[in-house]
Design an enzyme around this catalytic site. Structure first.
Site, PDB file in Angstrom:
ATOM      1  N   CYS A  46     -14.984  -3.400  -0.125  1.00 36.61           N
ATOM      2  CA  CYS A  46     -13.580  -3.692   0.191  1.00 36.61           C
ATOM      3  C   CYS A  46     -13.083  -4.815  -0.718  1.00 36.61           C
ATOM      4  O   CYS A  46     -13.847  -5.442  -1.449  1.00 36.61           O
ATOM      5  CB  CYS A  46     -13.431  -4.074   1.662  1.00 36.61           C
ATOM      6  SG  CYS A  46     -14.148  -5.676   2.076  1.00 36.61           S
ATOM      7  N   LYS A  83      -3.948   1.216  14.887  1.00 36.43           N
ATOM      8  CA  LYS A  83      -3.908   2.181  13.796  1.00 36.43           C
ATOM      9  C   LYS A  83      -4.652   3.464  14.189  1.00 36.43           C
ATOM     10  O   LYS A  83      -5.568   3.449  15.015  1.00 36.43           O
ATOM     11  CB  LYS A  83      -4.529   1.587  12.541  1.00 36.43           C
ATOM     12  CG  LYS A  83      -5.979   1.154  12.691  1.00 36.43           C
ATOM     13  CD  LYS A  83      -6.438   0.402  11.457  1.00 36.43           C
ATOM     14  CE  LYS A  83      -7.845  -0.167  11.653  1.00 36.43           C
ATOM     15  NZ  LYS A  83      -8.271  -0.986  10.509  1.00 36.43           N
ATOM     16  N   LYS A 127      -6.297   7.007  12.322  1.00 31.32           N
ATOM     17  CA  LYS A 127      -6.679   7.561  11.029  1.00 31.32           C
ATOM     18  C   LYS A 127      -7.034   9.042  11.156  1.00 31.32           C
ATOM     19  O   LYS A 127      -7.773   9.436  12.052  1.00 31.32           O
ATOM     20  CB  LYS A 127      -7.855   6.784  10.446  1.00 31.32           C
ATOM     21  CG  LYS A 127      -7.501   5.320  10.177  1.00 31.32           C
ATOM     22  CD  LYS A 127      -8.650   4.542   9.573  1.00 31.32           C
ATOM     23  CE  LYS A 127      -8.235   3.119   9.241  1.00 31.32           C
ATOM     24  NZ  LYS A 127      -9.333   2.331   8.628  1.00 31.32           N
ATOM     25  N   CYS A 182     -13.673  -1.874   6.417  1.00 29.77           N
ATOM     26  CA  CYS A 182     -12.785  -1.077   5.570  1.00 29.77           C
ATOM     27  C   CYS A 182     -13.548  -0.260   4.530  1.00 29.77           C
ATOM     28  O   CYS A 182     -13.046   0.758   4.060  1.00 29.77           O
ATOM     29  CB  CYS A 182     -11.770  -1.984   4.884  1.00 29.77           C
ATOM     30  SG  CYS A 182     -10.569  -2.715   6.015  1.00 29.77           S
ATOM     31  N   ARG A 218      -1.944   6.444  10.003  1.00 25.40           N
ATOM     32  CA  ARG A 218      -2.067   5.996   8.611  1.00 25.40           C
ATOM     33  C   ARG A 218      -2.108   7.198   7.662  1.00 25.40           C
ATOM     34  O   ARG A 218      -2.060   8.346   8.076  1.00 25.40           O
ATOM     35  CB  ARG A 218      -3.334   5.156   8.459  1.00 25.40           C
ATOM     36  CG  ARG A 218      -3.372   3.898   9.332  1.00 25.40           C
ATOM     37  CD  ARG A 218      -2.490   2.785   8.783  1.00 25.40           C
ATOM     38  NE  ARG A 218      -2.575   1.569   9.562  1.00 25.40           N
ATOM     39  CZ  ARG A 218      -3.426   0.571   9.334  1.00 25.40           C
ATOM     40  NH1 ARG A 218      -4.319   0.680   8.375  1.00 25.40           N
ATOM     41  NH2 ARG A 218      -3.383  -0.531  10.067  1.00 25.40           N
ATOM     42  N   ARG A 238       0.846  -1.198   0.000  1.00 22.42           N
ATOM     43  CA  ARG A 238       0.000   0.000   0.000  1.00 22.42           C
ATOM     44  C   ARG A 238       0.882   1.249   0.000  1.00 22.42           C
ATOM     45  O   ARG A 238       1.812   1.363   0.803  1.00 22.42           O
ATOM     46  CB  ARG A 238      -0.918  -0.003   1.218  1.00 22.42           C
ATOM     47  CG  ARG A 238      -1.885   1.162   1.290  1.00 22.42           C
ATOM     48  CD  ARG A 238      -2.733   1.064   2.550  1.00 22.42           C
ATOM     49  NE  ARG A 238      -3.597  -0.120   2.535  1.00 22.42           N
ATOM     50  CZ  ARG A 238      -4.017  -0.762   3.620  1.00 22.42           C
ATOM     51  NH1 ARG A 238      -3.626  -0.351   4.823  1.00 22.42           N
ATOM     52  NH2 ARG A 238      -4.806  -1.797   3.514  1.00 22.42           N
ATOM     53  N   CYS A 292     -16.044  -8.532   5.982  1.00 26.19           N
ATOM     54  CA  CYS A 292     -15.970  -8.918   7.392  1.00 26.19           C
ATOM     55  C   CYS A 292     -16.450  -7.741   8.232  1.00 26.19           C
ATOM     56  O   CYS A 292     -16.737  -6.666   7.693  1.00 26.19           O
ATOM     57  CB  CYS A 292     -14.545  -9.329   7.773  1.00 26.19           C
ATOM     58  SG  CYS A 292     -13.412  -7.945   7.990  1.00 26.19           S
ATOM     59  N   CYS A 303      -7.787 -11.064   1.082  1.00 21.70           N
ATOM     60  CA  CYS A 303      -7.777 -10.626   2.477  1.00 21.70           C
ATOM     61  C   CYS A 303      -7.958 -11.811   3.416  1.00 21.70           C
ATOM     62  O   CYS A 303      -8.929 -12.575   3.299  1.00 21.70           O
ATOM     63  CB  CYS A 303      -8.880  -9.601   2.717  1.00 21.70           C
ATOM     64  SG  CYS A 303      -8.966  -9.038   4.440  1.00 21.70           S
TER      65      CYS A 303
END
Length: 569
Positions: free
Chosen positions: A442, A221, A223, A491, A158, A89, A487, A448
């Protein structure tokens, strides 16, 4: 992070000793500042994988180890290891991408990434299918055009987002620049990155290697995003830290600050949940970086480092209380927050096709289904954007809705770009339903590891079936936000959509309804663990009733709430 902001309290909390940290925290603490054994693990050609501890450390370097789940069982029967590969990424603050950048990304995608680029919901790109022996070459290729993957994943700040679809003004340009400035400030110093991927020598120094993050970085993480009203395309309320730009005669005057948003939840762990951010006040532009330092340091020092599912900043805000967190931010920032300034959002989608900007230039927003930049029958997105990048004199902007804007086109250059769009079958946004234009999915299967059900590959077929219902009810041109996640982690930011599916098992989803059209309200779980037939059976009468009973200008999510569907959920 820089160390010259004197107003920020950088003292680290020591209330969680090493022997009480969760396994991931111990791993970080003992990783030698994210070096681990990555360098030697990459040299092992017996396996396509890296050693287990390094799998997690590589996230800080911007990549995930994955395998092809479509053939996992077959390889197991053949007594072969999984078909390992890596997702890489790129860090791309605000989704700003030059033609030079795009041509390099295209080159790397064709060399190492399976002839595809994935546009993400955080305004950057991912390469999938990169083999271990090609990872270093891909990272060095990015470096050729001064791109990197630092902190694109991992327990750190991120990639910073920035509104891509405002009124295309000088304010927009300034906020994009500020997002880059903040991103460069908040990423880890990552000497390990330069040593492992660029071959730099390790230099002995008495200076702290990570003056802000320390050995254990953040608990999870983090954001950050910038929004420019009236567009909420970045879904500001889903960010750990949000900056809502308040403009004046001379550009940005300051920002309303939001804290504690987040989409992820862990299946069967009821103490985890999506949360919308709280608006806590206003700061002048001069406090942009001190505010980020203050907010992130609160999470660094007080975030949960024992229970990883509860380690996001949103839980710190709830556990400590908004007022306490706000007071601690003010103390560390060395300045009190002012009352929030007035603002209003009216959408979180993209504006497609051509539009003229405030300075007389033109932008073209290209719809890219699920952000999948590939060449297919009748639509050559990869080849088309490559051809445009070769002649484009402006910029590209990646949107938070997985689309791409061909930006800053001079009037005299528009015809040439229009011809290339037509040649590659890309000038068709006007023929696409409003539902499809407001959809996100996603990546999910087959790459994934967390995916429980299909998302990206399933979305086109599912949308086609919902579109038949909409056409029957005369709703084809009515925008409704719909999102699918493979899931519960969210995302695709499903929990603020008007209609959302989150995967539970192959072919089974939780159905959520009633989110706000511009991301201002969470939706509600309506039915759990159901298949497509049941989902369509539920949606059909609701959409029919919406078509007949909605009030003027009423959005679908608002109707769901007014009509009492959420009370019956």
């Amino acid at each position: 992070m820089s160390t010259n902001d004197k107003n920020v309290d950088r003292s680290r909390d020591v209330s969680q000793p090493l022997d009480r940290l969760g396994p991931d925290e111990t791993l970080k603490a003992e990783s030698d500042y994210l070096r681990g054994t990555i360098s030697t693990g990459l040299l092992d050609r017996i396996t396509g994988a890296v050693p287990d501890p390094d799998i997690k450390l590589l996230k800080f370097h911007g990549m995930y180890q994955q395998d092809d789940r479509d053939i996992r069982d077959e390889r197991r029967r053949q007594k072969l290891e999984p078909a390992y590969h890596f997702m890489i990424r790129v860090r791309m603050p605000g989704g700003v991408c030059t033609p030079e950048h795009w041509l390099k990304l295209d080159e790397l995608a064709r060399a190492y990434g399976g002839d595809s680029i994935r546009l993400t919901t955080r305004q950057t790109i991912q390469f999938h299918w990169v083999l271990k022996e090609n990872v270093r070459a891909a990272i060095q290729g990015l470096h050729d055009v001064l791109l990197d993957t630092i902190a694109a994943c991992g327990d750190d700040a991120r990639g910073v987002m920035s509104t891509a679809n405002p009124l295309d003004s000088a304010l927009h340009e300034e906020v994009a620049r500020l997002s880059k400035e903040l991103s460069d400030h908040v990423i880890p110093r990552m000497r390990a990155y330069h040593e492992i991927w660029y071959g730099d020598e390790r230099v002995a120094t008495s200076e702290p290697e990570e003056p802000f993050y320390g050995k254990t970085y953040l608990p999870r993480k983090f954001k950050i995003g910038f929004a420019i009203p009236p567009s909420n395309d970045i879904d500001i309320y889903t960010q750990d830290l949000g900056y809502i730009a308040i403009g004046g005669a001379d550009g940005v005057e300051g920002f309303n600050i939001t804290i504690g948003g987040g989409m992820g939840r862990t299946d069967n762990v009821p103490t985890t949940y999506p949360r919308l951010a709280d608006l806590i006040g206003y700061i002048p532009k001069s406090l942009m970086i001190p505010a980020a330092d203050a907010v992130m340091s609160v999470q660094r020092d007080y975030g949960n480092r024992v229970e990883r599912p509860r380690a996001r900043f949103k839980y710190t805000v709830d556990d400590k209380g908004v007022d306490w967190v706000k007071g601690e931010i003010e103390r560390r920032m060395g300045s009190a927050l002012e009352p929030a300034r007035p603002f209003q959002f009216d959408s979180n989608g993209d504006i497609f096709g051509w539009r003229e900007t405030a300075n007389g230039r033109f932008n073209y927003t290209l719809y890219v289904a699920s952000g999948r930049v590939v060449d297919g029958a009748g639509k050559q997105i990869l080849a088309g954007l490559r051809a445009i990048a070769r002649i484009h004199k402006g910029m590209f902007r990646l949107t938070p809705n997985q689309n791409v804007i061909i930006a800053d086109v001079a009037a005299e250059d528009r015809a040439e770009i229009e011809a290339l769009l037509a040649e590659h079958g890309l000038e068709d946004s006007n023929e696409t339903s409003a539902l499809r234009l407001n959809s996100i999915a996603c990546v999910a299967l087959p790459t994934c590891a967390l995916a429980m059900a299909e998302a990206e590959r399933y979305l086109p077929d599912f949308l086609g079936k919902v579109e038949k219902i909409l056409e029957k009810e005369g709703l084809r041109d009515d925008p409704i936000t719909i999102r699918i996640s493979g899931c519960p982690n969210g995302c695709s930011r499903p929990y603020v959509a008007e209609i959302a599916l989150t995967g539970r098992a192959p072919g089974k989803y939780n159905l959520y309804l009633g989110g706000g059209f511009h991301g201002e309200r969470l939706n509600t779980l309506y039915r759990e663990n159901i298949g497509e037939d049941a989902i369509l059976e539920i949606l059909s009468p609701i959409l029919a009733r919406y078509a007949k009973e909605r009030e003027t200008g009423e959005r679908f999510g608002d109707f769901i709430k007014r009509a009492g569907y959420l009370e019956a959920a």
